[in-house]
Scaffold this motif. Structure first.
Motif, PDB file in Angstrom:
ATOM      1  N   GLY A  33       1.342   7.861 -10.566  1.00 33.12           N
ATOM      2  CA  GLY A  33       0.329   7.204 -11.337  1.00 33.12           C
ATOM      3  C   GLY A  33      -0.112   5.837 -11.120  1.00 33.12           C
ATOM      4  O   GLY A  33      -1.148   5.268 -11.339  1.00 33.12           O
ATOM      5  N   TRP A  34       0.587   5.101 -10.313  1.00 35.06           N
ATOM      6  CA  TRP A  34       0.346   3.781  -9.941  1.00 35.06           C
ATOM      7  C   TRP A  34      -0.288   4.002  -8.477  1.00 35.06           C
ATOM      8  O   TRP A  34      -0.318   4.828  -7.973  1.00 35.06           O
ATOM      9  CB  TRP A  34       1.695   3.006  -9.637  1.00 35.06           C
ATOM     10  N   GLN A  35      -1.174   2.731  -8.243  1.00 35.16           N
ATOM     11  CA  GLN A  35      -1.817   2.717  -6.978  1.00 35.16           C
ATOM     12  C   GLN A  35      -1.773   1.204  -6.405  1.00 35.16           C
ATOM     13  O   GLN A  35      -1.361   0.126  -6.953  1.00 35.16           O
ATOM     14  CB  GLN A  35      -3.200   2.653  -7.244  1.00 35.16           C
ATOM     15  N   LEU A  36      -1.835   1.245  -5.007  1.00 33.27           N
ATOM     16  CA  LEU A  36      -1.823  -0.161  -4.168  1.00 33.27           C
ATOM     17  C   LEU A  36      -2.939  -0.053  -3.295  1.00 33.27           C
ATOM     18  O   LEU A  36      -3.290   1.139  -2.756  1.00 33.27           O
ATOM     19  CB  LEU A  36      -0.377  -0.066  -3.327  1.00 33.27           C
ATOM     20  N   GLN A  37      -3.723  -0.962  -3.635  1.00 36.91           N
ATOM     21  CA  GLN A  37      -5.009  -1.003  -2.765  1.00 36.91           C
ATOM     22  C   GLN A  37      -5.192  -2.550  -2.135  1.00 36.91           C
ATOM     23  O   GLN A  37      -4.641  -3.469  -2.873  1.00 36.91           O
ATOM     24  CB  GLN A  37      -6.241  -0.748  -3.667  1.00 36.91           C
ATOM     25  N   ASP A  38      -5.792  -2.613  -1.320  1.00 38.74           N
ATOM     26  CA  ASP A  38      -6.556  -3.884  -0.824  1.00 38.74           C
ATOM     27  C   ASP A  38      -7.851  -4.190  -1.307  1.00 38.74           C
ATOM     28  O   ASP A  38      -8.450  -3.138  -1.651  1.00 38.74           O
ATOM     29  CB  ASP A  38      -6.178  -4.044   0.738  1.00 38.74           C
ATOM     30  N   GLN A  39      -8.179  -5.245  -1.116  1.00 34.15           N
ATOM     31  CA  GLN A  39      -9.548  -5.673  -1.610  1.00 34.15           C
ATOM     32  C   GLN A  39     -10.728  -5.107  -1.004  1.00 34.15           C
ATOM     33  O   GLN A  39     -11.819  -4.998  -1.582  1.00 34.15           O
ATOM     34  CB  GLN A  39      -9.701  -7.483  -1.421  1.00 34.15           C
ATOM     35  N   ASP A  40     -10.602  -4.633   0.233  1.00 33.40           N
ATOM     36  CA  ASP A  40     -11.836  -3.819   1.140  1.00 33.40           C
ATOM     37  C   ASP A  40     -11.576  -2.447   0.954  1.00 33.40           C
ATOM     38  O   ASP A  40     -12.547  -1.636   1.719  1.00 33.40           O
ATOM     39  CB  ASP A  40     -11.951  -4.312   2.501  1.00 33.40           C
ATOM     40  N   ALA A  41     -10.640  -1.774   0.179  1.00 29.78           N
ATOM     41  CA  ALA A  41     -10.360  -0.579   0.125  1.00 29.78           C
ATOM     42  C   ALA A  41      -9.993   0.311   1.424  1.00 29.78           C
ATOM     43  O   ALA A  41     -10.420   1.417   1.247  1.00 29.78           O
ATOM     44  CB  ALA A  41     -11.577   0.444  -0.605  1.00 29.78           C
ATOM     45  N   GLN A  42      -9.479  -0.540   2.234  1.00 33.81           N
ATOM     46  CA  GLN A  42      -9.080   0.155   3.680  1.00 33.81           C
ATOM     47  C   GLN A  42      -7.652   0.795   3.203  1.00 33.81           C
ATOM     48  O   GLN A  42      -7.281   1.814   3.866  1.00 33.81           O
ATOM     49  CB  GLN A  42      -9.068  -0.784   4.781  1.00 33.81           C
ATOM     50  N   ILE A  43      -7.043   0.448   2.360  1.00 36.42           N
ATOM     51  CA  ILE A  43      -5.673   0.747   1.768  1.00 36.42           C
ATOM     52  C   ILE A  43      -5.881   1.240   0.299  1.00 36.42           C
ATOM     53  O   ILE A  43      -6.171   0.660  -0.362  1.00 36.42           O
ATOM     54  CB  ILE A  43      -4.736  -0.138   2.066  1.00 36.42           C
ATOM     55  N   GLN A  44      -5.579   2.666   0.276  1.00 38.42           N
ATOM     56  CA  GLN A  44      -5.652   3.327  -1.086  1.00 38.42           C
ATOM     57  C   GLN A  44      -4.598   4.112  -1.315  1.00 38.42           C
ATOM     58  O   GLN A  44      -4.776   5.251  -0.883  1.00 38.42           O
ATOM     59  CB  GLN A  44      -7.035   3.827  -1.284  1.00 38.42           C
ATOM     60  N   ILE A  45      -3.612   3.813  -1.802  1.00 40.55           N
ATOM     61  CA  ILE A  45      -2.178   4.523  -1.894  1.00 40.55           C
ATOM     62  C   ILE A  45      -2.289   4.953  -3.267  1.00 40.55           C
ATOM     63  O   ILE A  45      -2.075   4.036  -4.287  1.00 40.55           O
ATOM     64  CB  ILE A  45      -1.069   3.693  -1.458  1.00 40.55           C
ATOM     65  N   ALA A  46      -2.220   6.331  -3.604  1.00 32.40           N
ATOM     66  CA  ALA A  46      -1.677   6.752  -4.958  1.00 32.40           C
ATOM     67  C   ALA A  46      -0.354   7.370  -4.942  1.00 32.40           C
ATOM     68  O   ALA A  46       0.073   8.023  -4.348  1.00 32.40           O
ATOM     69  CB  ALA A  46      -2.882   7.752  -5.396  1.00 32.40           C
ATOM     70  N   PHE A  47       0.634   6.791  -5.841  1.00 27.79           N
ATOM     71  CA  PHE A  47       1.884   7.309  -5.845  1.00 27.79           C
ATOM     72  C   PHE A  47       2.068   8.669  -6.441  1.00 27.79           C
ATOM     73  O   PHE A  47       1.426   8.675  -7.655  1.00 27.79           O
ATOM     74  CB  PHE A  47       2.660   6.032  -6.128  1.00 27.79           C
ATOM     75  N   GLY A  48       3.056   9.355  -6.145  1.00 25.63           N
ATOM     76  CA  GLY A  48       3.235  10.603  -6.908  1.00 25.63           C
ATOM     77  C   GLY A  48       4.654  10.481  -7.524  1.00 25.63           C
ATOM     78  O   GLY A  48       5.348   9.544  -7.710  1.00 25.63           O
ATOM     79  N   LYS A  49       5.039  11.763  -8.221  1.00 24.38           N
ATOM     80  CA  LYS A  49       6.229  11.935  -8.841  1.00 24.38           C
ATOM     81  C   LYS A  49       7.549  11.677  -8.018  1.00 24.38           C
ATOM     82  O   LYS A  49       8.368  11.119  -8.668  1.00 24.38           O
ATOM     83  CB  LYS A  49       6.472  13.689  -9.329  1.00 24.38           C
TER      84      LYS A  49
END
Length: 95
Positions: A33-49
């Motif tokens: 449910g966590w996410q890692l994102q950069d400010q320009d939305a070039q990186i959008q990672i949604a972590f899983g189980k």
């Protein structure tokens, strides 16, 4: 926490970027449910189980392949690049 960010890549390639997360607590952290994102939305990672950081452990994310950080196996491979100037990263928990 964001422990280390290699936005510049390596001597081999500027594309060899990586990010390390560190669990500074005494308990395991489940990143579901966590996410890692950069400010320009070039990186959008949604972590899983399956994405868990052990107590005092590291979680390594490498860009494009597992070849960026030699001698270390990535826990997750991501796409998108970090900007070399005026960049921000956001680690967002499930709440």
């Amino acid at each position: 926490i964001l422990y280390e960010v290699a936005w510049m890549g390596t001597i081999n390639s500027a594309n060899d970027e990586w990010v390390k997360l560190k669990n500074i607590s005494n308990g395991q952290v489940n990143l579901e449910g966590w996410q890692l994102q950069d400010q320009d939305a070039q990186i959008q990672i949604a972590f899983g189980k399956k994405h868990v950081i052990s107590s005092q452990g590291l979680f390594v994310l490498e860009r494009t392949s597992d070849d960026a950080l030699l001698g270390t196996t990535a826990h997750l491979i991501y796409t998108g690049g970090l900007s070399n100037i005026n960049e921000s990263l956001y680690l967002i928990d499930q709440n």
